[in-house]
Enzyme design. Structure first.
Site, PDB file in Angstrom:
ATOM      1  N   SER A 141      -9.721   1.315   3.089  1.00 53.33           N
ATOM      2  CA  SER A 141      -8.879   2.183   2.286  1.00 53.33           C
ATOM      3  C   SER A 141      -7.841   1.439   1.441  1.00 53.33           C
ATOM      4  O   SER A 141      -7.313   2.002   0.493  1.00 53.33           O
ATOM      5  CB  SER A 141      -8.148   3.172   3.198  1.00 53.33           C
ATOM      6  OG  SER A 141      -7.271   2.494   4.073  1.00 53.33           O
ATOM      7  N   LYS A 165       0.851  -1.194   0.000  1.00 50.18           N
ATOM      8  CA  LYS A 165       0.000   0.000   0.000  1.00 50.18           C
ATOM      9  C   LYS A 165       0.887   1.244   0.000  1.00 50.18           C
ATOM     10  O   LYS A 165       1.990   1.221   0.555  1.00 50.18           O
ATOM     11  CB  LYS A 165      -0.884  -0.065   1.256  1.00 50.18           C
ATOM     12  CG  LYS A 165      -1.990   0.966   1.353  1.00 50.18           C
ATOM     13  CD  LYS A 165      -2.826   0.694   2.616  1.00 50.18           C
ATOM     14  CE  LYS A 165      -3.926   1.708   2.839  1.00 50.18           C
ATOM     15  NZ  LYS A 165      -4.728   1.403   4.042  1.00 50.18           N
ATOM     16  N   SER A 167      -9.870  -1.359   7.147  1.00 52.41           N
ATOM     17  CA  SER A 167      -9.311  -1.007   5.839  1.00 52.41           C
ATOM     18  C   SER A 167      -8.670  -2.164   5.075  1.00 52.41           C
ATOM     19  O   SER A 167      -8.282  -1.994   3.928  1.00 52.41           O
ATOM     20  CB  SER A 167      -8.291   0.126   5.971  1.00 52.41           C
ATOM     21  OG  SER A 167      -8.950   1.354   5.970  1.00 52.41           O
TER      22      SER A 167
END
Lengths: 90, 475
Positions: free
Chosen positions: B153, B78, B177
């Protein structure tokens, strides 16, 4: 929540905001606060906050780190002789 | 041709060991998939330029006999995980050109194991969102339906894995997330026990909640990645010392863990009928396998998401104060220091980031601190306590992972609270620190993924993997 409250918060948070955003934040805050206000119904009278804090900082002795000094200095928005340059504060 | 669709870490490891293909060939297979599919998905923000060199280093580990399971495994991280010399932007304009000056502990461990880091994936800006729609670099699409969100996310990492653009991926959790995008993309996602994995070098959102969390196509893959990442780290002030991890685990793990508590009262309303039916069917399958299903009550859990939306913004407003246009990142010129701060933060942060900073500033401000922040912290204590009590009676707590299947792009963007509700079942694990896993549990009639969640007591991550492996067979 009114525009002047948003103005105060924006000042505290150090963010410029245009009028349109401030107005939409007034309604967002109403919406969000009415959701989070459910917590006022929770009974927490018997909770004693005991954080059991202790010092997690390391001793102040030099230790090697693998930070790349050049990468840090290269990314200064403004610099002079490898020093970070900022607007005068006095 | 390497069959990336059905590849697992163990299968890849065997093939690499036998020399069926090389680490370079494996990496190239994924680079080809990225080349073909990333344009429509926007899962990766950047593919790194040193992938093949990393693969060659991994190959050398096979040659000299030091290879481990993660060696040569092509993965994605990420965009909030620092990898020295590579960009890390947290999908924000304020860090658009930011290059990491050091490795996060997670990356350090992956490098030591010889994993091949393919690139960085899209996310909600600073991890603030549940659908990867707040990224400054465009939305990511769900590989199961391009008109729908992948969750967030960590949506880029989820979409990348679901579309075979990596063998495994890393996300981070602050509140769901990883579990929520895992649910939306038919993947396994585990939020480990708080601070079993170091937060050093992760761009912080809410320090008391954040945790690096892996995605896998299988439970075993997620388990292997977590084994690689876990461990005490003196660089992280809240990292749990190994002896405490071991002692607590020994105390909490039981030889037979068969009792599953279901807090029905939390989700009888607000959950779509197909999610509910799928959840009940999953529970029935577990019952048939000899698991005991127990009704439990968690009276304070209903306040979890509201408490989270006080604690998290409070931590956000503090954390994001470091982005001020002075030392790195976007800097907008101004007449004086204060103007530089205000203009840089206006131009650099997106709307949701600004909204949460403002909300955090509000709940921490004089006059509201007691009513909001202190109250939320006390509710958090109540939730921790009631979950610890629940784990005296049951071994797992189960709920659906998300109350609804993946929604359409653009939905929920105008209503912050509607977006926040995506994580309603995620909050108790992040607030209590306990580990939780999301497991694929079937599909809707229209072919959208559904998911079931299990939470376990502190440091019982292994119990979740064991249960997950059983559920994979019976689902």
């Amino acid at each position: 929540m009114e525009i002047k409250d948003i103005d105060n918060l924006a000042e505290l948070a150090r963010i410029d905001m245009d009028t349109e955003e401030k107005a939409s934040l007034v309604s967002d805050f109403d919406n969000i606060l009415s959701y989070i206000d459910v917590i006022q119904g929770a009974n927490v009278d018997d909770v004693e906050l005991d954080f059991n804090n202790y010092n997690a900082w390391r001793e102040d002795v030099g230790q090697s780190r693998d930070f790349d000094r050049d990468l840090i200095i290269d990314q200064f928005p403004d610099k002079q002789d490898d020093f970070l340059k900022v607007k005068k504060i006095l | 041709m390497i069959d990336t669709k059905n590849l697992t870490i163990e299968k890849a490891h065997e093939a690499l060991k036998k020399g069926e293909y090389t680490c370079r060939e494996l990496a190239e297979a994924y680079l080809k998939n990225i080349e073909e599919k990333n344009a429509e998905l926007n899962a990766y923000l950047e593919v790194f330029d040193d992938v093949l060199e990393q693969a060659d280093r991994a190959q050398a580990m096979f040659a000299d006999g030091t290879a481990v399971l993660m060696t040569g495994v092509p993965l994605a991280i990420k965009d909030n995980i620092l990898f020295k010399g590579h960009k890390a932007s947290a999908s924000s304009k304020i860090l658009e050109n930011h290059v990491a000056a050091y490795d996060s502990t997670a990356v350090k461990k992956l490098k030591a194991a010889g994993a091949v880091i393919l690139g960085r994936t899209n996310m909600d800006e600073f991890a603030m969102g549940s659908s990867t729609q707040t990224s400054a670099y465009g939305v990511t699409r769900n590989p199961y339906d391009l008109e729908r969100v992948p969750g967030g996310s960590s949506g880029g990492s989820a979409a990348a894995l679901a579309a075979d653009l990596a063998l495994v991926t890393l996300g981070t959790e602050t509140c769901g997330s990883v579990r929520e995008p895992a649910a939306f993309c038919n993947l396994v996602g585990i939020k480990p026990t708080y601070d079993t994995c170091s937060r050093h070098g992760i761009i912080a959102m809410g320090n008391s909640l954040d945790q690096v969390s892996p995605f896998g196509k299988t439970v075993r893959d997620a388990e292997i990645v977590l084994e690689c990442l876990a461990g005490y780290d003196p660089e992280d002030a809240t990292s749990t010392p190994q002896n405490i991890v071991d002692e607590t685990r020994t105390k909490n793990m039981k030889p037979e863990m068969k009792r599953i508590g279901v807090p029905w009262h939390l989700f009888t309303e607000g959950t779509t009928p197909e999610v509910m039916d799928n959840f009940k069917a999953s529970i029935d399958k577990l019952k048939n396998e000899g698991y005991e299903i127990v009704d439990i009550e968690l009276p304070y859990a209903k306040y979890a998401l509201a408490a989270y939306y006080i604690i998290m913004p409070a931590e956000v407003s503090t954390n994001l104060s470091r982005f001020d246009g002075i030392r790195y990142g976007l800097s907008v010129p101004g007449e004086n220091l204060s103007e530089v701060y205000k203009k840089s933060r206006h131009a650099g942060f997106g709307r949701e980031a600004r909204r949460r900073i403002m909300l955090g500033t509000y709940v921490l401000s004089h006059g509201y601190y007691d009513a909001y922040y202190n109250k939320a912290v006390k509710i958090r204590e109540k939730i921790k306590k009631e979950m610890l009590e629940a784990f005296e009676k049951v071994d797992f707590i189960s709920t659906p992972t998300v109350p609804f299947p993946p929604f359409k792009l653009g939905e929920r963007m105008d209503d912050p609270v509607a977006m926040y509700l995506c994580d309603i079942f995620s909050a108790p694990a992040n607030l209590s620190g306990m580990p939780a896993i999301a497991l694929p549990s079937g599909m809707t009639e229209s072919g959208l993924p559904l998911s079931i969640q299990f939470t376990a007591n502190n440091f019982c991550d292994q119990a979740l993997f064991d249960l997950g492996k059983k559920f994979e067979i019976i689902k």
